[in-house]
Every structure is written in structure tokens, then in C-alpha cells.
Design an enzyme around this catalytic site. Structure first.
Site, PDB file in Angstrom:
ATOM      1  N   SER A 231       0.868  -0.982  -0.157  1.00 42.21           N
ATOM      2  CA  SER A 231      -0.203   0.119  -0.113  1.00 42.21           C
ATOM      3  C   SER A 231       0.832   1.125   0.371  1.00 42.21           C
ATOM      4  CB  SER A 231      -0.469  -0.017   1.454  1.00 42.21           C
ATOM      5  OG  SER A 231      -1.265   1.547   1.350  1.00 42.21           O
TER       6      SER A 231
ATOM      7  N   GLY B 217      -9.395   9.442   9.661  1.00 41.52           N
ATOM      8  CA  GLY B 217      -9.927   9.393  11.237  1.00 41.52           C
ATOM      9  C   GLY B 217     -10.907   9.714  10.801  1.00 41.52           C
TER      10      GLY B 217
ATOM     11  N   SER C 277     -12.215   0.924   5.707  1.00 46.37           N
ATOM     12  CA  SER C 277     -11.854  -0.289   5.513  1.00 46.37           C
ATOM     13  C   SER C 277     -12.630  -1.043   4.455  1.00 46.37           C
ATOM     14  CB  SER C 277     -11.841  -0.429   6.871  1.00 46.37           C
ATOM     15  OG  SER C 277     -13.025  -0.357   8.091  1.00 46.37           O
TER      16      SER C 277
ATOM     17  N   GLU D 287     -15.012  -8.758   7.498  1.00 43.44           N
ATOM     18  CA  GLU D 287     -14.438  -7.558   8.454  1.00 43.44           C
ATOM     19  C   GLU D 287     -15.308  -8.213   9.595  1.00 43.44           C
ATOM     20  OE1 GLU D 287     -14.974  -3.906   7.336  1.00 43.44           O
ATOM     21  OE2 GLU D 287     -14.979  -2.638   9.581  1.00 43.44           O
TER      22      GLU D 287
ATOM     23  N   ASP E 219     -21.515  -0.430   4.903  1.00 40.63           N
ATOM     24  CA  ASP E 219     -20.605   0.799   4.166  1.00 40.63           C
ATOM     25  C   ASP E 219     -20.375   0.022   3.184  1.00 40.63           C
ATOM     26  OD1 ASP E 219     -20.940   1.746   6.683  1.00 40.63           O
ATOM     27  OD2 ASP E 219     -19.274   0.679   7.444  1.00 40.63           O
TER      28      ASP E 219
HETATM   29  C1  GLA Z   1     -21.046   1.423  11.488  1.00 41.59           C
HETATM   30  C2  GLA Z   1     -20.962  -0.164  10.700  1.00 41.59           C
HETATM   31  C3  GLA Z   1     -21.265  -0.027   9.998  1.00 41.59           C
HETATM   32  C4  GLA Z   1     -22.928   0.696  10.613  1.00 41.59           C
HETATM   33  C5  GLA Z   1     -22.888   1.905  11.173  1.00 41.59           C
HETATM   34  C6  GLA Z   1     -23.618   2.714  11.847  1.00 41.59           C
HETATM   35  O1  GLA Z   1     -20.301   2.268   9.933  1.00 41.59           O
HETATM   36  O2  GLA Z   1     -19.839  -0.497  10.086  1.00 41.59           O
HETATM   37  O3  GLA Z   1     -21.891  -1.367   9.632  1.00 41.59           O
HETATM   38  O4  GLA Z   1     -23.202   0.058  11.888  1.00 41.59           O
HETATM   39  O5  GLA Z   1     -21.070   1.725  11.801  1.00 41.59           O
HETATM   40  O6  GLA Z   1     -24.698   2.736  11.507  1.00 41.59           O
END
Ligand code: GLA
Length: 373
Positions: A64, A115, A121, A153, A165
Site C-alpha cells: 500500500s 480518522g 476499510s 470484516e 458500508d
Molecule cells: C459502522 C458499521 C456499519 C453501521 C454503522 C452504524 O459504520 O460498519 O455497519 O452499523 O457503523 O450505522
């Protein structure tokens, strides 16, 4: 492309292709994904780019541009360390599920602000997942790739996140938010043209990450599962009579349920407003979401609360923390002509408390994962 140059230097020869996967912000629907609920995230213009070449053996080499270290050469996937676990986890899941994946050389470049809680990720997992899907002609549906990335994950890295996400990173469309039903996994692109309404969405990156984030995330998830069990439902998604449910619960389980059930309603309400063209009106829902996350779900922190309060004081139509909480970013919906005032108000509030200045930038809804070259 920088990532291709780095690939050549590190591994020699050419990559077979280059793939990009974005990070996300969540407009609304927080801590609902692992409760089979609704979410409304969108992809941001920052993400992870992966230059990849398949190998004829099972070795995986991961490097990376953001890591100041030698490439990790993995004879076994479980040798991966640090950042590389998110990429290696995707190989692990695909092999575990019987997909015909061999080794690969992978060079990573990322520009998700650090951050910021914008899911770098998930972007890394998804970039690798779409690359392997393409290279090996797996033809997995996009939502399947999101599930594979999430499982990497959950089961390889060990973070019990929901699917929001990864789904946002795979499925988002430019200029749209992604409405996802986390139970059926049905999704729909919802037009989000803020500029047409003279609005901007500012991301306020607090730059803080409180250490308790991961442990508290797992505890919240557990609270929700316990509450569902108490109520005799499969998940909090199934609570239809909130008042009756709250009478049967106490303490943390009661508070978590109150948040999750009302948050699902807020997602639906916000989509209704967007569909009606009443974009100005969504601000109140953003504020209600924040207060619920602060007081009922208890995942906010002083830096996020101050960002939200100062943004509203500066004239924002609404603001809320976004993502898991305990740091990361808040978002603020502002009329274009008020953006500077909101920015100043937030910066002043931080300065008054002697905190490092947050970074503030407008967000636009970008496209989901794709092949670049
Ligand atoms: C993190 C987790 C998601 C979700 C949010 C809260 O980003 O990776 O899956 O649960 O928190 O909405």
C-alpha cells in the site's frame, strides 16, 4: 496512475487491471443495518484504488502507498497484519465459500481522509472483492460482493459490522443516495440533488477516534439482540408497536430499541420528503437522529455534539453524527449562502474548547465501485 507506477516498481510488470471503491457517508439510518432495518448512505468522492494481477500460485502479495512498510507476502492468508487484513479477508472468504480464487499481487492507494469515519476499510475490502470478481470472471451480483466484503470484516478481521458500508461502496450511483433494506437486501437509488435546492452537505471531520469505539459497537449490537429476544422478535425491525415494546423493556435495552425503531421511521420519512421535493425539510430529521443517537443509543461524543450544535447555531438546517460514532465525522445540511457562517461557527466552537480544528468539506454523492483501467 500513481498506483500503477507503484505496482510496477514493487512487483515488476503490469497489473491486469485497476479498480476503485469509494468510502461513504450515511445520510440517515444509523445503527439500523444490523437490526435488519433501513439505511440511506451515499458514496463519497474518496476511496481506495487497487492495481491487481492474478498469480498462478496461492501466494498473496499486498502493498500500500499509505503503509510505510515492505509488501506483505502471504503464503497463508492468516499471516496478514494491520491494514492488510481487510484485503486478505476477502481472499479468505472467497476461498472459504469455494470460489476459485488463487493468489494475486495487489497494490493499494487510498485517499479517504484519515480518522473521518468514512469507511476506508469497507472501500479496501470492496476494491479487492470487485477486482477478484472481475479477474476470475465470478459474476457475483453486486450485493453478494458487499456481503463477502462484510463477512471478511466480521469473520476475518473480527469487527461485527453490518452491511451498510460495503453495500454503499458497491452499489451507489452518482448523484443519488442508496436506500437499502438490510433484511431483504433490496435497494433503490434515491436522487439527491442538493445543489438544485441551493443546499450543501458539509462533512465535519472531528479527527478524533475514541478508543472505546469497537468495544462499544459490539455491546450496542448485543443490547439490540437481547432486546429483540426479550420481545420475542427476530430483530428490532419487527417491532411494530413501539409503546407496547418499551413497556416490556428496561434500561439499555429500552433505550436502544427506542432509537432503532424511531430511526427506521426517520429513514422512511426522509425518503418521503426527498420524493416530494421537500429537501429543505429533511434537516429536522437529521437533528432528531442525532439526539436519538446521543441520548438513546449513546454513541456520540463531545466533539460530535459540539460540531452538530455549532453547525445548527451557525444556520445549518440540520446536522448529525454519521457512521458508528465515538468520533469520525458529522454532517450538516446548509443553504449555500450560509456555508461559510456554519464553518466559522464550528471552528470557533472547537477553538473555544482548545480542540484541534476539524476539517470541513462539502460532500457530493459519487459513483460506487468500478473498474478504472
Ligand atoms: C459502522 C458499521 C456499519 C453501521 C454503522 C452504524 O459504520 O460498519 O455497519 O452499523 O457503523 O450505522
Amino acid at each position: 496512475m500513481r498506483v500503477v507506477d507503484a505496482f510496477r516498481q514493487t512487483f515488476g510488470g503490469e497489473p491486469a487491471g485497476v479498480w476503485h471503491a469509494p468510502g461513504r457517508v450515511n445520510l440517515i439510518g444509523e445503527h439500523t443495518d444490523y437490526n435488519d432495518g433501513f439505511v440511506l448512505p451515499f458514496a463519497v468522492p474518496w476511496g481506495v484504488t487497487a492495481a491487481v494481477r492474478p498469480r498462478e500460485d496461492d501466494t498473496v502479495r499486498l502493498a500500500s502507498l499509505q503503509a510505510n512498510s515492505e509488501p506483505q507476502v502471504l503464503e497463508r492468508i492468516d499471516q496478514a497484519e494491520g491494514w492488510a487484513r481487510y484485503a486478505a479477508g476477502v481472499f479468505w472468504v472467497m476461498r472459504e465459500e469455494g470460489l476459485p480464487i488463487r493468489g494475486a499481487d495487489v497494490m493499494i492507494d487510498g485517499d479517504v481522509p484519515q480518522g473521518a469515519g468514512l469507511s476506508s476499510s469497507a472501500a479496501l475490502e470492496v476494491a479487492v472483492a470487485v477486482a477478484l470478481d472481475d479477474l476470475y470472471g465470478l459474476g457475483r451480483p453486486k450485493i453478494e460482493l458487499a456481503r463477502i466484503a462484510q463477512r471478511a470484516e466480521n469473520d476475518f478481521v473480527g469487527m461485527p459490522c453490518g452491511i451498510m458500508d460495503q453495500a454503499a461502496s458497491v452499489l451507489s450511483k452518482e448523484g443519488h443516495a442508496l436506500f437499502l433494506d438490510c433484511r431483504s437486501l433490496a435497494s433503490r437509488a434515491v436522487p439527491l440533488d442538493l445543489a438544485a435546492h441551493g443546499l450543501q452537505l458539509l462533512i465535519i471531520n472531528t479527527g478524533v477516534h475514541h478508543e472505546l469505539a469497537d468495544g462499544q459497537y459490539a455491546r450496542r449490537r448485543q443490547d439490540c439482540e437481547n432486546a429483540a429476544k426479550h420481545l420475542g422478535v427476530a430483530s428490532l425491525r419487527d417491532v411494530t408497536d413501539l409503546a407496547a415494546a418499551l413497556e416490556r423493556l428496561t434500561g439499555d435495552e429500552r433505550k436502544r430499541t427506542q432509537h432503532v425503531v424511531t430511526e427506521n421511521h426517520r429513514v422512511e420519512a426522509l425518503i418521503g420528503l426527498l420524493r416530494a421535493g421537500a429537501v429543505q425539510e429533511i434537516g429536522a430529521l437529521l437533528i432528531a437522529s442525532h439526539l436519538s443517537l446521543r441520548d438513546q443509543f449513546e454513541v456520540s461524543c463531545a466533539e460530535l455534539d459540539v460540531a452538530v450544535e455549532a453547525a445548527v447555531k451557525g444556520g445549518a438546517r440540520g446536522a448529525r453524527m454519521t457512521g458508528g460514532g465515538f468520533g469520525g465525522s458529522a454532517i450538516a445540511l446548509v443553504a449555500e449562502e450560509k456555508a461559510d457562517r456554519v464553518r466559522e461557527e464550528v471552528l470557533r466552537a472547537y477553538e473555544e474548547r482548545g480542540w484541534a480544528a476539524p476539517t470541513i468539506y462539502p460532500a457530493s454523492a459519487a459513483a460506487g465501485a468500478r473498474k478504472l483501467a
